[in-house]
Design a protein around this motif. Sequence first.
Motif, PDB file in Angstrom:
ATOM      1  N   ASN A  65      29.573  55.727  38.386  1.00 40.56           N
ATOM      2  CA  ASN A  65      29.478  55.837  36.930  1.00 40.56           C
ATOM      3  C   ASN A  65      28.190  55.164  36.448  1.00 40.56           C
ATOM      4  O   ASN A  65      27.387  54.699  37.252  1.00 40.56           O
ATOM      5  N   GLY A 119      30.141  51.051  38.529  1.00 42.41           N
ATOM      6  CA  GLY A 119      31.430  51.273  39.187  1.00 42.41           C
ATOM      7  C   GLY A 119      31.536  52.667  39.776  1.00 42.41           C
ATOM      8  O   GLY A 119      30.546  53.392  39.897  1.00 42.41           O
ATOM      9  N   VAL A 144      33.674  56.369  39.683  1.00 42.30           N
ATOM     10  CA  VAL A 144      34.597  57.280  38.994  1.00 42.30           C
ATOM     11  C   VAL A 144      35.717  57.687  39.950  1.00 42.30           C
ATOM     12  O   VAL A 144      36.886  57.740  39.576  1.00 42.30           O
ATOM     13  N   ASP A 145      35.343  57.967  41.203  1.00 40.33           N
ATOM     14  CA  ASP A 145      36.318  58.364  42.228  1.00 40.33           C
ATOM     15  C   ASP A 145      35.605  58.425  43.575  1.00 40.33           C
ATOM     16  O   ASP A 145      34.378  58.498  43.629  1.00 40.33           O
ATOM     17  N   ASN A 153      42.993  61.280  39.436  1.00 41.24           N
ATOM     18  CA  ASN A 153      41.681  61.383  38.785  1.00 41.24           C
ATOM     19  C   ASN A 153      41.221  62.820  38.534  1.00 41.24           C
ATOM     20  O   ASN A 153      40.064  63.025  38.171  1.00 41.24           O
ATOM     21  N   LYS A 212      39.921  63.353  34.970  1.00 39.40           N
ATOM     22  CA  LYS A 212      38.784  62.452  34.770  1.00 39.40           C
ATOM     23  C   LYS A 212      37.555  62.955  35.541  1.00 39.40           C
ATOM     24  O   LYS A 212      36.444  63.011  35.003  1.00 39.40           O
ATOM     25  N   TRP A 226      34.033  64.407  34.104  1.00 41.52           N
ATOM     26  CA  TRP A 226      32.802  63.683  34.458  1.00 41.52           C
ATOM     27  C   TRP A 226      31.753  64.630  35.048  1.00 41.52           C
ATOM     28  O   TRP A 226      30.602  64.658  34.623  1.00 41.52           O
ATOM     29  N   TYR A 274      41.579  54.334  46.069  1.00 42.45           N
ATOM     30  CA  TYR A 274      41.110  54.299  44.687  1.00 42.45           C
ATOM     31  C   TYR A 274      42.222  53.768  43.780  1.00 42.45           C
ATOM     32  O   TYR A 274      43.373  54.142  43.898  1.00 42.45           O
ATOM     33  N   ASP A 298      37.367  51.065  41.979  1.00 50.66           N
ATOM     34  CA  ASP A 298      37.706  51.638  40.673  1.00 50.66           C
ATOM     35  C   ASP A 298      36.454  51.673  39.805  1.00 50.66           C
ATOM     36  O   ASP A 298      35.338  51.524  40.306  1.00 50.66           O
ATOM     37  N   ASP A 299      36.653  51.846  38.522  1.00 53.52           N
ATOM     38  CA  ASP A 299      35.521  51.968  37.586  1.00 53.52           C
ATOM     39  C   ASP A 299      34.685  50.699  37.484  1.00 53.52           C
ATOM     40  O   ASP A 299      33.597  50.721  36.925  1.00 53.52           O
ATOM     41  N   THR A 300      35.198  49.576  38.007  1.00 55.03           N
ATOM     42  CA  THR A 300      34.480  48.294  37.875  1.00 55.03           C
ATOM     43  C   THR A 300      33.889  47.793  39.194  1.00 55.03           C
ATOM     44  O   THR A 300      33.226  46.769  39.221  1.00 55.03           O
TER      45      THR A 300
END
Length: 344
Positions: free
Chosen positions: A72, A76, A78-79, A99, A102, A106, A223, A228-230
């Motif tokens: 992202n 982080g 996204v997947d 996901n 999402k 994305w 995941y 994860d996103d962070t």
Amino acid sequence: MVPFAGYNMPVQYEGVTIEHETVRNAVGVFDVSHMGEFLIEGPNALELIQKVSSNDASKLTIGKAQYSCLPNEEGGIVDDLIIYKVKEETYLLVVNASNIEKDWNWISSKNDVGAEMRDLSEDYSLLAIQGPKAVEAMQSLSSYDLSSIAFYNFIVGDFAGIEHVIISATGYTGSGGFEIYCKNSEVKQVWDKVLEAGADYGIKPIGLAARDTLRLEMGYCLYGNDIDDTTSPIEAGLGWITKFSKTFTNSEALKNEKELGPKRKLVGFELNERGIPRHGYDIVDANGHKIGNVTSGTMSPSLGKGIGLGYVPTAFSEIGSEIFIQIRKNPIPATIVKLPFYKD
């Protein structure tokens, strides 16, 4: 059965330990049809994939697959996903069930190059046939020599009486085997024939709980737990799928992070005393100060001891370092080890 990402999922059939050992020693079959599948096609398909993914998909040839992730803008992930090159301008992206929407949104948001995108997630089923006896047990179901399919390669061929099935030498267990992609209308026939062909080899249906213990013994990321996103791919130990020979989402920042070194790292640890580490437990130092969290943990059926993954400051990440896992009121000593935990 439990609800997960809009599906009813089999957690266990007979029990985690027996299912885990079946895959490690013989052959088991997982129904993982909840996974998402996107088809990206056209003359600009590769350009889009290169832009959104961390690995270098230009290295793929027809019949090869590649593990990658979708970074992202904030550092982080996204997947994580697998990319298959099906034809010269056709790629199949296999993403995590939770996901699907999402990831679709994305990738679509980055598609300013006119690549054709189709979401096939609702139309296709996926069975994972895993274990050291998988090739031998399944050979009678295909006219193709299954033993000739190298790791992370695939063919489109006949299987279980169905033409044009993707037979992929991939999986999430570390014990070899295949993943079979077919249409929903075909999957019952495939499932029945797989169980029939594997009967003499001790095949069993395997649930998601054993899938988790198997992947954790290999140190594979999950995941939502370990990434994860962070979490950045660099700190998660996924630098090997992060190629700076091209430009992709947030690649400049990730390149800097790799050069400077991440502030924290995902590590594997084994408990030195009895106990089971669980997701969310605190990791503390010798003085009881919190330094991180367990992201995945279990009692390893193969090793007979508590194992886990978690993020710690880089200073604590050396192999052999001692950390402590806070299990209720007790700090249990643990040692950081080289992954994978399970070495065949």
